[in-house]
Design a protein around this motif. Structure first.
Motif, PDB file in Angstrom:
ATOM      1  N   THR A  37       0.832  -1.211   0.000  1.00 35.27           N
ATOM      2  CA  THR A  37       0.000   0.000   0.000  1.00 35.27           C
ATOM      3  C   THR A  37       0.862   1.255   0.000  1.00 35.27           C
ATOM      4  N   LEU A  38       1.895   1.251   0.847  1.00 40.33           N
ATOM      5  CA  LEU A  38       2.777   2.426   0.930  1.00 40.33           C
ATOM      6  C   LEU A  38       3.506   2.654  -0.389  1.00 40.33           C
ATOM      7  N   LEU A  39       4.042   1.608  -0.986  1.00 37.60           N
ATOM      8  CA  LEU A  39       4.801   1.758  -2.226  1.00 37.60           C
ATOM      9  C   LEU A  39       3.905   2.164  -3.387  1.00 37.60           C
ATOM     10  N   GLU A  40       2.726   1.555  -3.503  1.00 34.98           N
ATOM     11  CA  GLU A  40       1.828   1.917  -4.589  1.00 34.98           C
ATOM     12  C   GLU A  40       1.320   3.353  -4.442  1.00 34.98           C
ATOM     13  N   ASN A  41       1.043   3.758  -3.221  1.00 33.36           N
ATOM     14  CA  ASN A  41       0.627   5.149  -3.011  1.00 33.36           C
ATOM     15  C   ASN A  41       1.758   6.116  -3.373  1.00 33.36           C
ATOM     16  N   THR A  42       2.985   5.723  -3.081  1.00 33.96           N
ATOM     17  CA  THR A  42       4.127   6.574  -3.440  1.00 33.96           C
ATOM     18  C   THR A  42       4.253   6.712  -4.954  1.00 33.96           C
ATOM     19  N   LEU A  97       7.839  -7.420  -4.168  1.00 37.49           N
ATOM     20  CA  LEU A  97       6.441  -7.221  -4.544  1.00 37.49           C
ATOM     21  C   LEU A  97       6.253  -7.014  -6.044  1.00 37.49           C
ATOM     22  N   GLY A  98       7.320  -7.116  -6.848  1.00 34.64           N
ATOM     23  CA  GLY A  98       7.197  -7.007  -8.295  1.00 34.64           C
ATOM     24  C   GLY A  98       6.969  -5.596  -8.801  1.00 34.64           C
ATOM     25  N   LEU A  99       7.435  -4.597  -8.056  1.00 37.71           N
ATOM     26  CA  LEU A  99       7.249  -3.201  -8.461  1.00 37.71           C
ATOM     27  C   LEU A  99       8.528  -2.576  -9.002  1.00 37.71           C
ATOM     28  N   ALA A 100       9.560  -3.387  -9.217  1.00 34.81           N
ATOM     29  CA  ALA A 100      10.854  -2.823  -9.625  1.00 34.81           C
ATOM     30  C   ALA A 100      10.767  -2.135 -10.982  1.00 34.81           C
ATOM     31  N   ASP A 101      10.028  -2.724 -11.926  1.00 39.27           N
ATOM     32  CA  ASP A 101       9.933  -2.148 -13.268  1.00 39.27           C
ATOM     33  C   ASP A 101       9.292  -0.764 -13.218  1.00 39.27           C
ATOM     34  N   SER A 102       8.128  -0.664 -12.592  1.00 37.28           N
ATOM     35  CA  SER A 102       7.433   0.627 -12.496  1.00 37.28           C
ATOM     36  C   SER A 102       8.252   1.635 -11.705  1.00 37.28           C
ATOM     37  N   TRP A 103       8.888   1.169 -10.652  1.00 39.14           N
ATOM     38  CA  TRP A 103       9.680   2.057  -9.818  1.00 39.14           C
ATOM     39  C   TRP A 103      10.848   2.651 -10.603  1.00 39.14           C
ATOM     40  N   ASP A 104      11.597   1.814 -11.317  1.00 41.02           N
ATOM     41  CA  ASP A 104      12.751   2.300 -12.060  1.00 41.02           C
ATOM     42  C   ASP A 104      12.344   3.178 -13.231  1.00 41.02           C
ATOM     43  N   ARG A 105      11.224   2.897 -13.859  1.00 45.04           N
ATOM     44  CA  ARG A 105      10.767   3.763 -14.950  1.00 45.04           C
ATOM     45  C   ARG A 105      10.460   5.164 -14.446  1.00 45.04           C
ATOM     46  N   GLN A 106       9.798   5.225 -13.299  1.00 46.94           N
ATOM     47  CA  GLN A 106       9.466   6.538 -12.751  1.00 46.94           C
ATOM     48  C   GLN A 106      10.722   7.280 -12.308  1.00 46.94           C
ATOM     49  N   MET A 107      11.650   6.570 -11.678  1.00 46.20           N
ATOM     50  CA  MET A 107      12.897   7.204 -11.252  1.00 46.20           C
ATOM     51  C   MET A 107      13.710   7.694 -12.451  1.00 46.20           C
ATOM     52  N   ARG A 145      15.059  -7.311 -17.639  1.00 52.00           N
ATOM     53  CA  ARG A 145      13.816  -7.600 -18.368  1.00 52.00           C
ATOM     54  C   ARG A 145      13.817  -6.871 -19.705  1.00 52.00           C
ATOM     55  N   ARG A 146      13.424  -7.604 -20.756  1.00 56.64           N
ATOM     56  CA  ARG A 146      13.443  -7.053 -22.102  1.00 56.64           C
ATOM     57  C   ARG A 146      12.492  -5.864 -22.274  1.00 56.64           C
ATOM     58  N   PRO A 147      11.280  -5.873 -21.723  1.00 54.10           N
ATOM     59  CA  PRO A 147      10.412  -4.690 -21.881  1.00 54.10           C
ATOM     60  C   PRO A 147      11.028  -3.423 -21.291  1.00 54.10           C
ATOM     61  N   PHE A 148      11.682  -3.547 -20.132  1.00 54.97           N
ATOM     62  CA  PHE A 148      12.315  -2.365 -19.548  1.00 54.97           C
ATOM     63  C   PHE A 148      13.483  -1.899 -20.410  1.00 54.97           C
ATOM     64  N   GLN A 149      14.221  -2.806 -21.009  1.00 52.71           N
ATOM     65  CA  GLN A 149      15.320  -2.406 -21.885  1.00 52.71           C
ATOM     66  C   GLN A 149      14.810  -1.630 -23.092  1.00 52.71           C
ATOM     67  N   ARG A 150      13.710  -2.097 -23.712  1.00 51.18           N
ATOM     68  CA  ARG A 150      13.147  -1.365 -24.854  1.00 51.18           C
ATOM     69  C   ARG A 150      12.644   0.011 -24.420  1.00 51.18           C
ATOM     70  N   TRP A 151      12.008   0.072 -23.236  1.00 45.71           N
ATOM     71  CA  TRP A 151      11.540   1.358 -22.741  1.00 45.71           C
ATOM     72  C   TRP A 151      12.717   2.304 -22.487  1.00 45.71           C
ATOM     73  N   LEU A 152      13.797   1.773 -21.921  1.00 46.35           N
ATOM     74  CA  LEU A 152      14.959   2.598 -21.632  1.00 46.35           C
ATOM     75  C   LEU A 152      15.592   3.106 -22.929  1.00 46.35           C
ATOM     76  N   GLN A 153      15.608   2.304 -23.967  1.00 45.95           N
ATOM     77  CA  GLN A 153      16.124   2.755 -25.259  1.00 45.95           C
ATOM     78  C   GLN A 153      15.297   3.918 -25.799  1.00 45.95           C
ATOM     79  N   LYS A 154      13.983   3.820 -25.689  1.00 45.04           N
ATOM     80  CA  LYS A 154      13.131   4.917 -26.152  1.00 45.04           C
ATOM     81  C   LYS A 154      13.382   6.184 -25.344  1.00 45.04           C
ATOM     82  N   LEU A 155      13.566   6.032 -24.045  1.00 50.22           N
ATOM     83  CA  LEU A 155      13.841   7.201 -23.210  1.00 50.22           C
ATOM     84  C   LEU A 155      15.156   7.860 -23.622  1.00 50.22           C
ATOM     85  N   LEU A 156      16.188   7.056 -23.829  1.00 50.46           N
ATOM     86  CA  LEU A 156      17.487   7.612 -24.195  1.00 50.46           C
ATOM     87  C   LEU A 156      17.464   8.237 -25.580  1.00 50.46           C
ATOM     88  N   LEU A 157      16.642   7.693 -26.487  1.00 46.80           N
ATOM     89  CA  LEU A 157      16.531   8.288 -27.821  1.00 46.80           C
ATOM     90  C   LEU A 157      15.882   9.665 -27.762  1.00 46.80           C
TER      91      LEU A 157
END
Length: 630
Positions: free
Chosen positions: A385-390, A438-448, A475-487
């Motif tokens: 709850t705390l992490l999702e609210n954050t 809790l499986g929130l690493a992907d969302s957390w790192d994208r926001q950071m 994870r491959r989806p995060f790598q593709r997202w990171l490439q788009k961000l860097l582009l």
């Protein structure tokens, strides 16, 4: 050479014709003068004697109506059979305008070329040219091959100067061969020396942190890590639990049961301990004293320690039976909570008293120190709850801590995340394991990453260190997202990204991280590895991966001025980094004595409370984050 030969032949023909034409012009001039004072018959007499001198085959003097005289050295049919060997000249006379002198002269060039001497000379000359051309072609091919092989050697030398330390690819040829073999020999010896250095580096790490008998962490390393946590450099009220597990004195059974059987039984127990402790990220298991084993659980509550103690006691039944060992009196556990502000002797004294109380109670049991507060902590539901609210509120609070070079300039700023739970701030070391669990690493790192990318617009001259969870980065989806961000970022922004990962994670997933690091460096980003020295791993990853910075763990830096084994480890690490472009930074520097010792050892920079404490990042960067949403 062929051009010179053709020029000589052309010059010979042209000069021969010029010479013949000049002589015939002179003859025509003399005949014209002679006719002014002499009759044609008189001219004919001396002209007959001149013809052999100028190689004239036929001379004819005629006017407009008739031929006055004709002189020939050979019969006319000979002239008609070989007309190509003769040159015909027609000269109108100047003073006798009605007369014309016709002269047929033997062509010296054509005559020489068609003679036996000329033909033989030409054959010899063409043979020499053919032989020289063949030799030149063979020489050119040989030199061309040597040139390409020399270029390969030059290119490999350039790669060696750039930091590559690999020997020649099998089958590749280089020239000169002795120089190539010498390079291969030196590189092989250098590689062997590097491997030996890595083994020594690992031994130094083992000596500084591990217990020689069990392979666990030793007491000195445990106390050092606990002291670092108790100092609370971030001033956020760190807390945790220490457990002490006391076993019977197995050394007394060596003579009765044999050392081998006792050591195997002890190994089974230690393996069981490690299995339970490894479930908790950041936990530390050490052999504290003879048959006492200590467990450090940072940012954990007593509830989790009670759960571990209960599981350990229940797992005793799974051990095989052993003579002279009472499994009902095998394990006693003392538990004590700690918080910032305490000292290591205070904490260990409390846990020692709790362990003695467990021994006095009898049986396999555990006891909690009386001074410990019975704080039950948050459960997984409250954490989620705390992490999702954050995340829904825009992410955690950002702090930055500068890392300085030796000259005082800021090299980069490490970005730190904290969560406010309503009462106090929670540091990343406490909630990051829950983010992964809790499986929130992907969302957390994208926001950071999105927020820190926005900060590069606000701080155009600052390099920002971005902590990344290994779970999301693989994870491959995060790598593709990171490439788009860097582009979406310009070249200047990408150069100021510094991705940070823990050394233990890098060494565990080194093969999977190699293409990811190559992708990041292609974009211009840089890689940093932190917590160096916290775990016993080989430093060979520094040579395999494009790492820009290695940060020493704060526990290793603490009191390094008084700990020779830690200084020896830093020296060994610096030696490994010498052959690469990697720089060593120290994290958690507290005192000037530590910094002076690190500077003497040769580190490139450092960060810690000695230079600057963590400072909150201004929150006015939200308007810039819109352009990086993917």
């Amino acid at each position: 050479m062929l051009l010179m030969l053709a020029g000589c032949a052309f010059s010979f023909i042209w000069l021969s014709q010029e010479h013949v034409e000049s002589r015939i012009n002179t003859l025509a001039t003399e005949v014209d003068r002679a006719l002014m004072t002499q009759t044609p018959q008189e001219v004919e007499q001396w002209l007959t004697r001149v013809m052999p001198v100028i190689n004239a085959e036929q001379v004819t003097l005629q006017n407009d109506t008739r031929e006055i005289f004709r002189l020939s050295r050979h019969e006319n049919p000979m002239l008609e059979d070989e007309p190509n060997r003769f040159i015909q000249f027609n000269f109108p006379l100047l003073h006798a305008s009605d007369m014309q002198l016709n002269v047929t002269v033997l062509d010296p060039a054509k005559t020489w070329f068609r003679s036996f001497t000329g033909a033989y000379t030409l054959v010899v000359l063409l043979s020499v040219v053919a032989i020289m051309a063949a030799l030149l072609a063979i020489t050119h091919r040989w030199l061309n091959g040597r040139w390409h092989n020399m270029e390969r050697l030059e290119a490999r030398a350039a790669r060696i100067m750039a930091g590559e330390r690999f020997a020649r690819v099998p089958g590749a040829t280089e020239w000169p061969p002795k120089a190539s073999e010498a390079l291969d020999l030196l590189l092989n010896e250098l590689q062997e020396a590097g491997e030996q250095r890595l083994r020594i580096d690992t031994l130094i790490r083992t000596f500084a942190a591990q217990d020689s008998r069990t392979g666990l962490n030793n007491r000195l390393f445990f106390d050092n890590q606990l002291a670092t946590l108790l100092e609370d450099q971030e001033d956020v009220g760190t807390h945790g639990v220490v457990m002490m597990i006391r076993l019977p004195d197995f050394d007394s059974l060596h003579e009765t049961l044999g050392a081998t059987q006792v050591e195997e039984y002890l190994f089974d127990i230690i393996n069981m301990f490690s299995t339970f402790v490894m479930r908790y990220p950041g936990a530390l298991l050490a052999r504290y004293f003879r048959s006492d084993f200590a467990v450090l659980l940072p940012h954990r509550a007593l509830k989790e320690a009670n759960s571990i103690a209960e599981q350990l006691i229940n797992a005793i039944d799974s051990l095989p039976p052993m003579r002279m060992v009472d499994r009902d009196e095998l394990i006693h556990i003392g538990i004590s909570g700690w918080h910032s502000g305490q000292t290591v002797p205070q904490v260990m004294e409390n846990v020692e008293l709790a362990t003695r109380r467990a021994v006095l109670q009898g049986g396999n049991t555990w006891s909690i120190a009386e001074e410990s507060q019975l704080e039950m902590g948050r459960g997984s539901v409250r954490w989620r709850t705390l992490l999702e609210n954050t995340l829904n509120r825009g992410g955690p609070r950002l702090y930055q801590k500068p890392a300085l070079l030796m000259d005082g300039r800021v090299h980069h700023r490490e970005m730190l995340a904290r969560i406010f739970d309503g009462d106090k701030e929670v540091v990343a070391a406490e909630f990051t394991p829950l983010v992964q669990q809790l499986g929130l690493a992907d969302s957390w790192d994208r926001q950071m990453a999105t927020r820190i990318a926005a900060l590069t617009d606000v701080w155009p001259d600052e390099t920002l260190a971005l902590p990344v969870n290994i779970d999301s980065l693989l994870r491959r989806p995060f790598q593709r997202w990171l490439q788009k961000l860097l582009l979406q970022c310009n070249k200047s922004q990408r150069r100021r990204f510094l991705f940070e990962l823990a050394e233990a994670d890098v060494c565990q997933h080194i093969n999977r991280l190699l293409p990811i690091f190559r992708m990041l460096t292609t974009f211009g980003c840089r890689i940093a590895v932190n917590q160096a020295g916290m775990t016993v791993v080989s430093s060979g990853y520094i040579r395999l991966l494009p790492i820009d910075i290695v940060k020493l763990d704060p526990g290793l830096v603490r009191n390094i001025d008084r700990r020779m084994e830690n200084q020896l480890f830093v020296q060994s690490l610096l030696e490994v980094c010498k052959s690469t472009s990697t720089h060593v930074f120290a994290a958690g520097v507290r005192t000037r004595a530590e910094w002076q010792t690190l500077a003497r050892l040769g580190v490139s920079g450092g960060q810690g409370d000695l230079f600057a404490a963590s400072q909150p990042v201004n929150s006015n960067v939200k308007k810039h984050s819109q352009r990086y949403r993917i």
